[in-house]
Each structure stands twice: as C-alpha cells, then as structure tokens.
Design a protein around this motif. Sequence first.
Motif, PDB file in Angstrom:
ATOM      1  N   LEU A 178     -10.864  42.336  28.326  1.00 38.42           N
ATOM      2  CA  LEU A 178     -11.034  42.225  27.025  1.00 38.42           C
ATOM      3  C   LEU A 178      -9.982  41.821  26.347  1.00 38.42           C
ATOM      4  N   GLN A 179      -8.729  41.653  26.852  1.00 37.99           N
ATOM      5  CA  GLN A 179      -7.279  41.273  26.287  1.00 37.99           C
ATOM      6  C   GLN A 179      -7.598  39.887  25.444  1.00 37.99           C
ATOM      7  N   PRO A 180      -8.400  38.827  25.890  1.00 39.53           N
ATOM      8  CA  PRO A 180      -8.431  37.533  25.139  1.00 39.53           C
ATOM      9  C   PRO A 180      -9.463  37.971  23.450  1.00 39.53           C
ATOM     10  N   LEU A 181     -10.085  38.715  23.878  1.00 39.45           N
ATOM     11  CA  LEU A 181     -10.864  39.332  22.497  1.00 39.45           C
ATOM     12  C   LEU A 181     -10.011  40.031  21.605  1.00 39.45           C
ATOM     13  N   ALA A 182      -9.265  40.770  22.285  1.00 35.33           N
ATOM     14  CA  ALA A 182      -8.123  41.503  21.283  1.00 35.33           C
ATOM     15  C   ALA A 182      -7.142  40.216  20.698  1.00 35.33           C
ATOM     16  N   ASP A 183      -6.765  39.362  21.384  1.00 37.57           N
ATOM     17  CA  ASP A 183      -5.939  38.133  21.056  1.00 37.57           C
ATOM     18  C   ASP A 183      -6.538  37.469  19.927  1.00 37.57           C
ATOM     19  N   ILE A 184      -8.038  36.996  19.953  1.00 41.00           N
ATOM     20  CA  ILE A 184      -8.750  36.486  18.964  1.00 41.00           C
ATOM     21  C   ILE A 184      -8.786  37.270  17.850  1.00 41.00           C
ATOM     22  N   VAL A 185      -9.179  38.430  17.779  1.00 42.66           N
ATOM     23  CA  VAL A 185      -9.261  39.172  16.648  1.00 42.66           C
ATOM     24  C   VAL A 185      -8.031  39.340  15.811  1.00 42.66           C
ATOM     25  N   LYS A 186      -6.806  39.469  16.704  1.00 36.41           N
ATOM     26  CA  LYS A 186      -5.431  39.659  16.076  1.00 36.41           C
ATOM     27  C   LYS A 186      -5.079  38.115  15.335  1.00 36.41           C
ATOM     28  N   LEU A 187      -5.401  37.012  16.004  1.00 34.78           N
ATOM     29  CA  LEU A 187      -5.402  35.741  15.203  1.00 34.78           C
ATOM     30  C   LEU A 187      -5.941  35.647  14.046  1.00 34.78           C
ATOM     31  N   MET A 188      -7.266  36.103  14.121  1.00 32.84           N
ATOM     32  CA  MET A 188      -8.383  35.811  13.000  1.00 32.84           C
ATOM     33  C   MET A 188      -7.672  36.751  11.603  1.00 32.84           C
ATOM     34  N   PHE A 189      -7.097  37.741  11.701  1.00 31.50           N
ATOM     35  CA  PHE A 189      -6.592  38.749  10.530  1.00 31.50           C
ATOM     36  C   PHE A 189      -5.104  38.312  10.378  1.00 31.50           C
ATOM     37  N   LYS A 190      -4.493  37.497  11.190  1.00 32.29           N
ATOM     38  CA  LYS A 190      -3.093  36.997  10.835  1.00 32.29           C
ATOM     39  C   LYS A 190      -3.135  36.130   9.522  1.00 32.29           C
TER      40      LYS A 190
END
Length: 357
Positions: free
Chosen positions: A54-66
């Motif tokens: 699930l690391q790619p999902l965590a990356d996407i969530v992080k980028l969305m909230f930056k």
Amino acid sequence: MSIDPQLIGHLAVLGFIFFMLLNSAAVLVLAERKVAAFVQQRYGPYLVGPWGTLQPLADIVKLMFKEELRPKAADTFLFYLAPILSATAAFAAFAVVPVGADTDFSTLAWITGITWLTGWAGLEQPIHLAAADVNVGLLVIFAITSMGVYGIVLAGWASNSKYSLLGGLRSSAQMISYELSYGLSLASVLLIANSLSLNDVVNRQSGTWLYVVPRWYVFLQPIGFAIFMIAGVAETNRAPFDFPEAEQELVAGYHTEYSSMSFAMFFLAEYVNMVTVSAVATDLFLGGWHGPFLPESLGWIWFLINVGAILFFYVWMRWTLPRYRYDQLMAFGWKVLLPLAVVNLLATAAAVLYFTI
C-alpha cells in the motif's frame, strides 16, 4: 432506444485500459522500489500494508495534500499546462495499441470483471482489445509520442528557473536525437510486415518456423529490437539517459519547481510512457498475443508477460548502469545508434526486395 452492444463493449475496453494504465504507475513505483531494494540488499517498502503493497497509495495521499507551489515569476498558464500535456500525450499514445486478439462478450466480461456483459454472450460481433483500431496505428504512436517533449520544454521554460530551463533544453535535444533512431527501427519492421496497422503486424507473427521457433520479428530484426529499446529508454528519459532530471547537476531538472499533483503528473506520464514503449515493443517484435502454450483467446496473458519482462528490464537497468555524460549521450545517439539504424534499414530493404521479387 436500443443499446448498441458493440458500443458498450468498446466503452468497457476503453475504460478498462484507462483504469489499468492509471494503476500501472502505482504498480511500477512499488516494483521499482522492491527491485531497487533487492539489487542494493535492502528491505524496501514493508511498513504500509502487507509487504509494503500500500506504499503507492500512501504516496498518492501525501501528494494530494501537499501545498501546490508556483514561482512568483512563472508563466501561470503554461506552468500548469505542461504536466497536463505530458500526461495527455502519454495516455493518448497507448490508445492504438492492441493488447489481445478480437474477443467476444463472455471473455471480455471475464477480463474486465463486468459480469453483466455476459448478457450479450450469444452475439457474434467481435470486440477489439484496443481503445482505437486504426490502420495507421504506428504513425499515430510516433506522432503522439513526439508531442510529449512539449510538456517538458514548457515546464522548463514556464518555471522561470535556470535549472528547469536547462532540463527542458536537454530533453528537447535528447528526444529529437533519439526519435530518428526510434523511427528507423520502426520502419524496418514495417518493411517486413508491409503494413502500418499494429493488428496486421502482430497477426503476421503468428505460427512457428520449423514447428518450434515463434515467427517473431525479434529473430528477423535483433539489431532493430536493440535500437528500439535503447531509443525507447532515451525517449522516456529513464536512467542511464535521465539527463533532463539529472539531480546531481540540475537539482531535479524540468520539474524542480513543481509540487503536489502537478509533480505527480510528470511521473505518471513517465511510467505510462514506459508501459507504451514496452507494449509497442511486444507488438512489433515479440509477437504481441501470439505465443507458445496458450490459445489465442488467452493471448493477452502472453502479452502481459512480455510487457512485464520489458518493464523489469527498465527497472533493472536503472539500478545497474550509471548515468552517462551528456556529450556521451549525444555522441552515442548521432555517431553510433543513428548510423546503425540506417544500415539496418537498408539491409532490411535489400533483403525484402531480394526475397519477394
């Protein structure tokens, strides 16, 4: 009003291909990290989800909230247009790539998971496993992939940053230089297949020689295949040819000033372009969906195996070879790869003329 089953089937294929391309970026990010960890004797992602899946999902969530940042002196319109151009060109190039033989509604329902498509299972209308079926597919791919450089150049220029501008200029020179060899390797296959349609090229590779060897064009064009793969790596700006984003020299190259989802769109475009190059190489040189041990109705599995093998080669090469100097890259493209591609094309044309007259 009656519903056209052919249209519904085509929309199902279109939506499924778009969905898989979106997810391919996430899968490739995870695969790249896992392969890099294996090569470097590290663990890699293992905390987020089972085995780090699930690391790619965590990356996407992080980028969305930056926070979405932009330099004060940047050209606002072109700054935000650049990542959209890159991503659009990447998805559009895959539109004409067939991923399997024509199928029926029952098989399509099984592939896509859309169970209600089985209601038209009795119809004999074939469904093309491609977003668009055109008879000049190779020209479309070459034209659209050539447009991808505009997104990178505009990103470098609109950012009003010297590092971004240098990255954009490097990219334009690199992609134009290697497009020549890329196109000549395609032309060698066209001479043998005598068609610009990817479907025709794949279907002409069906069967075997001597009942054992597949009739793949990689056996007729080993040099062309090598040229295509090298030029494809340079076209997608991947290591060891990732000069537009050489972090040791240009901070991060053309996307230095980008953040949040704008930054993510450039990487989405890069990974989708990798999938496109791998899929085109599979169709042109590795028989597409024609392979041993599987019937044609399941040929898409063989197609995915070949694409996955080429993508693994992409990742493995990034973590194995060091980056070349920029002058070495340009000298190799113009003094080695291009003359070799021209000689290969002339030799192919002579062989075709000799054996067909």
